[in-house]
Motif scaffolding. Sequence first.
Motif, PDB file in Angstrom:
ATOM      1  N   ALA A 180       0.834  -1.208   0.000  1.00  0.00           N
ATOM      2  CA  ALA A 180       0.000   0.000   0.000  1.00  0.00           C
ATOM      3  C   ALA A 180       0.869   1.258   0.000  1.00  0.00           C
ATOM      4  O   ALA A 180       0.544   2.250  -0.658  1.00  0.00           O
ATOM      5  N   LEU A 181       1.993   1.206   0.717  1.00  0.00           N
ATOM      6  CA  LEU A 181       2.886   2.372   0.767  1.00  0.00           C
ATOM      7  C   LEU A 181       3.595   2.603  -0.567  1.00  0.00           C
ATOM      8  O   LEU A 181       3.938   3.733  -0.903  1.00  0.00           O
ATOM      9  N   ALA A 461      12.617  11.302   7.892  1.00  0.00           N
ATOM     10  CA  ALA A 461      12.154  11.906   6.637  1.00  0.00           C
ATOM     11  C   ALA A 461      12.315  10.955   5.460  1.00  0.00           C
ATOM     12  O   ALA A 461      11.704  11.158   4.404  1.00  0.00           O
ATOM     13  N   PHE A 462      13.138   9.919   5.625  1.00  0.00           N
ATOM     14  CA  PHE A 462      13.325   8.958   4.544  1.00  0.00           C
ATOM     15  C   PHE A 462      12.581   7.641   4.821  1.00  0.00           C
ATOM     16  O   PHE A 462      12.838   6.617   4.207  1.00  0.00           O
ATOM     17  N   GLY A 463      11.638   7.702   5.786  1.00  0.00           N
ATOM     18  CA  GLY A 463      10.796   6.539   6.074  1.00  0.00           C
ATOM     19  C   GLY A 463       9.701   6.419   5.018  1.00  0.00           C
ATOM     20  O   GLY A 463       9.312   7.403   4.380  1.00  0.00           O
ATOM     21  N   ASP A 464       9.191   5.211   4.844  1.00  0.00           N
ATOM     22  CA  ASP A 464       8.203   4.963   3.777  1.00  0.00           C
ATOM     23  C   ASP A 464       6.915   5.761   3.950  1.00  0.00           C
ATOM     24  O   ASP A 464       6.331   6.222   2.969  1.00  0.00           O
ATOM     25  N   ILE A 465       6.468   5.901   5.208  1.00  0.00           N
ATOM     26  CA  ILE A 465       5.180   6.574   5.415  1.00  0.00           C
ATOM     27  C   ILE A 465       5.276   8.043   5.009  1.00  0.00           C
ATOM     28  O   ILE A 465       4.427   8.555   4.266  1.00  0.00           O
ATOM     29  N   PHE A 466       6.321   8.733   5.448  1.00  0.00           N
ATOM     30  CA  PHE A 466       6.460  10.142   5.096  1.00  0.00           C
ATOM     31  C   PHE A 466       6.656  10.311   3.584  1.00  0.00           C
ATOM     32  O   PHE A 466       6.033  11.173   2.961  1.00  0.00           O
ATOM     33  N   LEU A 467       7.516   9.484   2.982  1.00  0.00           N
ATOM     34  CA  LEU A 467       7.773   9.612   1.536  1.00  0.00           C
ATOM     35  C   LEU A 467       6.511   9.305   0.720  1.00  0.00           C
ATOM     36  O   LEU A 467       6.258   9.932  -0.304  1.00  0.00           O
ATOM     37  N   HIS A 468       5.726   8.348   1.191  1.00  0.00           N
ATOM     38  CA  HIS A 468       4.455   8.022   0.530  1.00  0.00           C
ATOM     39  C   HIS A 468       3.549   9.254   0.525  1.00  0.00           C
ATOM     40  O   HIS A 468       2.941   9.607  -0.497  1.00  0.00           O
ATOM     41  N   LEU A 469       3.449   9.924   1.698  1.00  0.00           N
ATOM     42  CA  LEU A 469       2.587  11.106   1.808  1.00  0.00           C
ATOM     43  C   LEU A 469       3.158  12.292   1.030  1.00  0.00           C
ATOM     44  O   LEU A 469       2.429  13.004   0.335  1.00  0.00           O
ATOM     45  N   LEU A 470       4.480  12.499   1.142  1.00  0.00           N
ATOM     46  CA  LEU A 470       5.110  13.641   0.475  1.00  0.00           C
ATOM     47  C   LEU A 470       4.953  13.549  -1.048  1.00  0.00           C
ATOM     48  O   LEU A 470       4.585  14.529  -1.706  1.00  0.00           O
ATOM     49  N   THR A 471       5.221  12.378  -1.611  1.00  0.00           N
ATOM     50  CA  THR A 471       5.118  12.224  -3.070  1.00  0.00           C
ATOM     51  C   THR A 471       3.683  12.488  -3.534  1.00  0.00           C
ATOM     52  O   THR A 471       3.458  13.090  -4.586  1.00  0.00           O
ATOM     53  N   GLY A 472       2.701  12.060  -2.727  1.00  0.00           N
ATOM     54  CA  GLY A 472       1.296  12.343  -3.058  1.00  0.00           C
ATOM     55  C   GLY A 472       1.002  13.832  -3.003  1.00  0.00           C
ATOM     56  O   GLY A 472       0.333  14.386  -3.884  1.00  0.00           O
TER      57      GLY A 472
END
Length: 589
Positions: A180-181, A461-472
């Motif tokens: 999902a991420l 900041a390089f965790g999957d959850i933050f990067l998933h949200l940031l890219t969106g």
Amino acid sequence: MSKERKMFAGLPELGISNGEDLKETLTNCTEPLKAIDQFQMENGILLPTLQSALPFLDLHGTPRLEFHQSVFDELRDKLMERVATIAEGKEEDRYGKLEELLEKSFPLVKMPSIQPVVMQVLKHLPKVPEKKLKLVMADKELYKVCAVEVKRQIWQDNQALFGDEVSPLLKQYIVEKEAALFSSDLSILHNFFSPSPKTRRQGEVVLKLTQMIGKNVKLYDMVLQFLRTLFLRTRNVHYCTLRAELLMSLHDLDISEICSVDPCHKFTWCLDACIREKFVDGKRARELQGFLDGVKKGQEQVLGDLSMILCDPFACNTLVLSIMRNLQELLSQDSLPRDSPDLMLLLRMLSLGQGAWDMIDSQVFKEPRLDLEVVTRFLPAMMSVVVDDHTFTVEQKLPSEEKSSLSYPTTLPETFNRYLQENRVACEMGLYYVLHIAKLRNKNALQRLLPGLVETYNDMAFGDIFLHLLTGHLTLLSDEFGSEEFCSVVFDGFLLTSFSSKENVHRHTLRMLLHLHHKVLPSYMETLTKTLEPPKQSSEPVKELYTQLTEKLEAQKKSPPPLEETPSLDLGLHPVTVPTTASTPTTPL
């Protein structure tokens, strides 16, 4: 012994003849036909009135086997219904009757035709005799076909066997969360946190685990122990999500036998309602505080489970979003963060959740002390970024003769940077503030903030959850990717600083480019394509994403450029782009 012989081996124990007896009879007799008639008389349906009716079936060409089989099937179905009726009845000796039937039928458990009856009896016995349980457990085929009600009785005294059953489900759960991420969808509206708690609880793994546990407290405790152990071993926060989802799934089914003994039940129930609303309101905040303050001396161990529930990314997301909303209200009221009890409680819960791993690892069940400087120094530093942005925006709106030579700040306050690097609660808030800025499409503030995320606490900041949200969120600024300055900040200033050492960053960067490549400045895109080419040791998902990207770029080159002579045709196809000027939205936080 052949498989067929094994199946019928139990018949002689019940005084019923089997194929071996018929074979012996025919071997020793002088008149085989008479012997067969005698065998049929002794072993057929013992109903005197039936004997005279059987010849009529012969006249109709109905084989005796077909007749006997249909009678057998009918009787078996009736018997199985009767077993269920007895078990659901209120007679005191109902289980005694079932145990008696089990004793008579168990020798035939290997017979496919009789096995369903035996399994039905086992299923309805709340306590199957231990000897029978051991026989079922020792036989792989029987164990496989027995009902989950029987398996629960086996599992509760065999943790290793239960672990073998649960382990593939836990692995599947983590794979699904990670998928999902890294989803190919890139959107601010449909992201990892979009599904409601109730929808998430309908997932295959949660439903299977709920069924496996039933009302068995011992099995529930075992699953919780597996989750704690795996969380400790891997630091994977998705195990915390599953811990909360499992409890709420049992709550949905009104399994009071478990919910009433889990001290986290009411806290999790209240928090679940907040997650559904993506906000912790004042009333629920006081309820949650009551649960935390109500942890009695000698029961501090419950803090370990509460911290795990607060460590669930869905809970964390709700807490930080609530903190951001709270700060907005404080700003509009000219109030200080330290004077807001609701904000202090949210920070307390966020701190407890962030400290879950340390607490369970050390077995020191004590709430971590919130560093008050997060409130007195970090939050004011974060607010100063808001003020800078607001000042610049107002300045741009002034008539030219009143404007000063003020340029937009490029550096961040030293306190802000230091707390991003040294304090995980501050870092979590800082990251969500960056998402908030991106949501407002505030390019200037985002260009100022992103380079500050290269060094954060535990590389959050390089965790999957933050990067998933940031890219969106960056899809909202898709038109800005046509500027070299913006590309340089997003890629050179942030993502590319760690993509070679962190494969997940590489994946998220490629995910974003698959959606935005046509918006990126062509000369910059060319450089990016070369830089992001995966090395040989890269995983398949990275190579696959890169292949998809190069294919899209090739297709883009081959497609004809839009006809400039007929711009009117494009008006209905593309949204009107608002130019980013001094009217760029300000940052009310």
